[in-house]
Write a protein that holds these residues in place. Structure first.
Motif, PDB file in Angstrom:
ATOM      1  N   UNK A 159       0.972  -1.195  -0.189  1.00  0.00           N
ATOM      2  CA  UNK A 159       0.004  -0.142   0.050  1.00  0.00           C
ATOM      3  C   UNK A 159       0.855   1.177   0.090  1.00  0.00           C
ATOM      4  N   UNK A 160       2.013   1.059   0.583  1.00  0.00           N
ATOM      5  CA  UNK A 160       2.962   2.292   0.559  1.00  0.00           C
ATOM      6  C   UNK A 160       3.278   2.830  -0.971  1.00  0.00           C
ATOM      7  N   UNK A 161       3.713   1.723  -1.642  1.00  0.00           N
ATOM      8  CA  UNK A 161       3.911   1.838  -2.814  1.00  0.00           C
ATOM      9  C   UNK A 161       2.819   2.649  -3.910  1.00  0.00           C
ATOM     10  N   UNK A 162       1.573   2.175  -3.612  1.00  0.00           N
ATOM     11  CA  UNK A 162       0.299   2.580  -4.077  1.00  0.00           C
ATOM     12  C   UNK A 162       0.174   4.092  -3.634  1.00  0.00           C
ATOM     13  N   UNK A 163       0.444   4.540  -2.731  1.00  0.00           N
ATOM     14  CA  UNK A 163       0.244   5.886  -2.011  1.00  0.00           C
ATOM     15  C   UNK A 163       0.857   6.729  -3.025  1.00  0.00           C
ATOM     16  N   UNK A 164       2.208   6.382  -3.313  1.00  0.00           N
ATOM     17  CA  UNK A 164       3.394   7.178  -4.197  1.00  0.00           C
ATOM     18  C   UNK A 164       2.764   7.011  -5.635  1.00  0.00           C
ATOM     19  N   UNK A 165       2.265   6.202  -6.062  1.00  0.00           N
ATOM     20  CA  UNK A 165       1.834   6.044  -7.351  1.00  0.00           C
ATOM     21  C   UNK A 165       0.578   6.749  -7.452  1.00  0.00           C
ATOM     22  N   UNK A 166      -0.371   6.814  -6.599  1.00  0.00           N
ATOM     23  CA  UNK A 166      -1.670   7.513  -6.623  1.00  0.00           C
ATOM     24  C   UNK A 166      -1.287   9.205  -6.778  1.00  0.00           C
ATOM     25  N   UNK A 167      -0.175   9.553  -5.995  1.00  0.00           N
ATOM     26  CA  UNK A 167       0.186  10.805  -5.829  1.00  0.00           C
ATOM     27  C   UNK A 167       0.952  11.084  -7.109  1.00  0.00           C
ATOM     28  N   UNK A 168       1.506  10.270  -7.948  1.00  0.00           N
ATOM     29  CA  UNK A 168       2.255  10.515  -9.139  1.00  0.00           C
ATOM     30  C   UNK A 168       3.640  10.933  -8.505  1.00  0.00           C
ATOM     31  N   UNK A 169       4.019  10.520  -7.726  1.00  0.00           N
ATOM     32  CA  UNK A 169       5.423  10.711  -6.845  1.00  0.00           C
ATOM     33  C   UNK A 169       6.321   9.790  -7.118  1.00  0.00           C
ATOM     34  N   UNK A 170       7.681   9.979  -6.952  1.00  0.00           N
ATOM     35  CA  UNK A 170       8.935   8.703  -6.998  1.00  0.00           C
ATOM     36  C   UNK A 170       8.624   8.161  -5.572  1.00  0.00           C
ATOM     37  N   UNK A 171       8.343   6.912  -5.082  1.00  0.00           N
ATOM     38  CA  UNK A 171       8.213   6.177  -4.020  1.00  0.00           C
ATOM     39  C   UNK A 171       9.589   6.457  -3.105  1.00  0.00           C
ATOM     40  N   UNK A 172       9.155   6.762  -1.951  1.00  0.00           N
ATOM     41  CA  UNK A 172      10.093   6.984  -0.796  1.00  0.00           C
ATOM     42  C   UNK A 172       9.628   6.418   0.511  1.00  0.00           C
ATOM     43  N   UNK A 173      10.296   5.280   0.869  1.00  0.00           N
ATOM     44  CA  UNK A 173       9.840   4.427   2.033  1.00  0.00           C
ATOM     45  C   UNK A 173      10.868   4.279   2.914  1.00  0.00           C
ATOM     46  N   UNK A 174      10.285   4.391   4.242  1.00  0.00           N
ATOM     47  CA  UNK A 174      11.465   4.312   5.215  1.00  0.00           C
ATOM     48  C   UNK A 174      11.052   2.907   6.235  1.00  0.00           C
ATOM     49  N   UNK A 175      12.083   2.186   6.130  1.00  0.00           N
ATOM     50  CA  UNK A 175      11.830   0.691   6.759  1.00  0.00           C
ATOM     51  C   UNK A 175      12.782   0.974   7.959  1.00  0.00           C
ATOM     52  N   UNK A 176      12.464   0.369   9.294  1.00  0.00           N
ATOM     53  CA  UNK A 176      13.240   0.076  10.489  1.00  0.00           C
ATOM     54  C   UNK A 176      13.486  -1.275  10.767  1.00  0.00           C
ATOM     55  N   UNK A 177      14.754  -1.558  10.885  1.00  0.00           N
ATOM     56  CA  UNK A 177      15.378  -2.894  11.236  1.00  0.00           C
ATOM     57  C   UNK A 177      15.564  -2.699  12.832  1.00  0.00           C
ATOM     58  N   UNK A 178      15.073  -3.593  13.702  1.00  0.00           N
ATOM     59  CA  UNK A 178      15.167  -3.547  14.917  1.00  0.00           C
ATOM     60  C   UNK A 178      15.262  -2.466  15.852  1.00  0.00           C
ATOM     61  N   UNK A 179      14.656  -1.459  15.565  1.00  0.00           N
ATOM     62  CA  UNK A 179      14.320  -0.204  16.131  1.00  0.00           C
ATOM     63  C   UNK A 179      13.295  -0.493  17.092  1.00  0.00           C
ATOM     64  N   UNK A 180      13.680  -0.581  18.514  1.00  0.00           N
ATOM     65  CA  UNK A 180      12.800  -0.987  19.503  1.00  0.00           C
ATOM     66  C   UNK A 180      12.156   0.082  20.333  1.00  0.00           C
ATOM     67  N   UNK A 181      12.386   1.155  20.323  1.00  0.00           N
ATOM     68  CA  UNK A 181      12.168   2.219  21.173  1.00  0.00           C
ATOM     69  C   UNK A 181      11.033   3.124  20.567  1.00  0.00           C
ATOM     70  N   UNK A 182       9.827   3.078  20.966  1.00  0.00           N
ATOM     71  CA  UNK A 182       8.704   3.757  20.424  1.00  0.00           C
ATOM     72  C   UNK A 182       9.180   5.312  20.361  1.00  0.00           C
ATOM     73  N   UNK A 183       9.902   5.922  20.917  1.00  0.00           N
ATOM     74  CA  UNK A 183      10.221   7.276  20.704  1.00  0.00           C
ATOM     75  C   UNK A 183      11.275   7.505  19.549  1.00  0.00           C
TER      76      UNK A 183
END
Length: 321
Positions: A159-183
């Motif tokens: 769905x994150x890619x679809x949001x970019x496509x619907x906005x006709x923008x180049x996709x930019x997604x941030x993924x978190x690897x083992x980030x355990x602090x909610x802050x």
């Protein structure tokens, strides 16, 4: 009758040695020892606790027992505590089901504005004791007010890619690897919103989720940024690559400076590793490039939220050129 003689005429019997017990009665002669003091008796603690609770209830000084640490159900509501965070969440349109206000609270503009917005949005207003607020916020600083938010409805990674496509923008997604602090998640959400990311991707295990702490740190920006959750982060990254996105990992041990990466204007996934450990081995293997943020003090490491902000700024700068 001679003096000292027996009254009867029968001869006296000779008394022989008594029959022994073979030591079997020795233990019964030892007794149970000294009486133990009151504090050593099994009923003492219960009685002392009962008397203490009665005394505290009488004096009005009894405090709520600390909440037992239990794993929160994913479907359970969460709470944002504190006057500024609650007001910011309400102003940002964070979904909420109830506003809890302490009895006899010292009102200020933030409390009055929060109550007004809650009333306008049809959010239930409940007046409760401070002990109740302590339990709801799990001992956090609430300043007499807390906002109940429902469990977050996570998106699918696609769905994150679809949001970019619907906005006709180049996709930019941030993924978190083992980030355990909610802050850290909340801080990264603020940076992602500021620099035009289309969403966050988090793994379902060993990762911070969208909780009250994340909402609080995000200052309401999570209301405008979709968060997707993947059962397997590496599988999700592989699917992104198959869909035409490039994956760059952010790690202090990277060999390329973030400003020198030539993929920043392409459809992109920026993976942020945990502070200290960096990227996991499997995630690193699924990255097209592992990059670093150049720093003058090589021994220093950046907080995950700060590192994400710097990297996303660099991506946004390249895309404006």
């Amino acid at each position: 009758m001679a003096a000292g003689g027996r009254a009867s005429g029968r001869p006296a019997k000779k008394k022989g040695p008594s029959k022994g017990t073979g030591g079997q009665g020795r233990r019964s002669l030892e007794g149970k020892g000294a009486t133990p003091p009151a504090e050593m008796r099994h009923w003492y603690k219960d009685k002392a606790r009962t008397e203490r609770i009665a005394r505290e209830d009488r004096d009005g000084t009894r405090r709520a027992a600390p909440a037992r640490q239990q794993r929160r159900s994913e479907d359970a509501p969460d709470y944002v505590g504190g006057r500024n965070p609650v007001l910011e969440a309400l102003q940002a349109g964070v979904p909420a089901s109830a506003l809890y206000v302490a009895q006899r609270i010292d009102n200020d503009d933030r409390v009055r504005d929060s109550i007004k917005i809650a009333a306008e949005r049809g959010i239930a207003l409940l007046e409760v004791s401070r002990d109740k607020l302590d339990r709801l916020t799990e001992g956090g600083v609430h300043q007499g007010i807390a906002l109940q938010i429902p469990a977050y409805d996570y998106a699918h990674p696609s769905e994150l890619v679809e949001l970019a496509q619907d906005a006709a923008e180049v996709p930019l997604i941030v993924a978190l690897d083992s980030v355990t602090d909610p802050r850290n998640l909340g801080a990264i959400a603020r940076s992602a919103t500021a620099f035009g990311a289309h969403g966050l991707l988090i793994p379902s295990r060993r990762s911070a989720g969208v909780t009250g702490g994340a909402w609080k740190t995000s200052a309401g920006t999570l209301a405008n940024l979709r968060v997707a959750r993947a059962a397997n982060l590496t599988a999700a990254l592989r699917e992104y690559r198959e869909s035409g996105l490039f994956v760059i990992g952010l790690d202090g041990a990277g060999e390329t400076d973030i400003g020198d990466v030539d993929l920043l204007t392409e459809p992109l996934v920026v993976v942020v590793g945990s502070e200290g450990k960096g990227l996991s081995r499997l995630v690193r293997e699924h990255c097209d490039v592992v990059t670093r943020i150049p720093m003058q003090a090589a021994a220093e490491s950046l907080n995950a939220g700060v590192a994400a902000g710097v990297a996303l700024y660099e991506v946004a700068r390249h895309r404006r050129l």
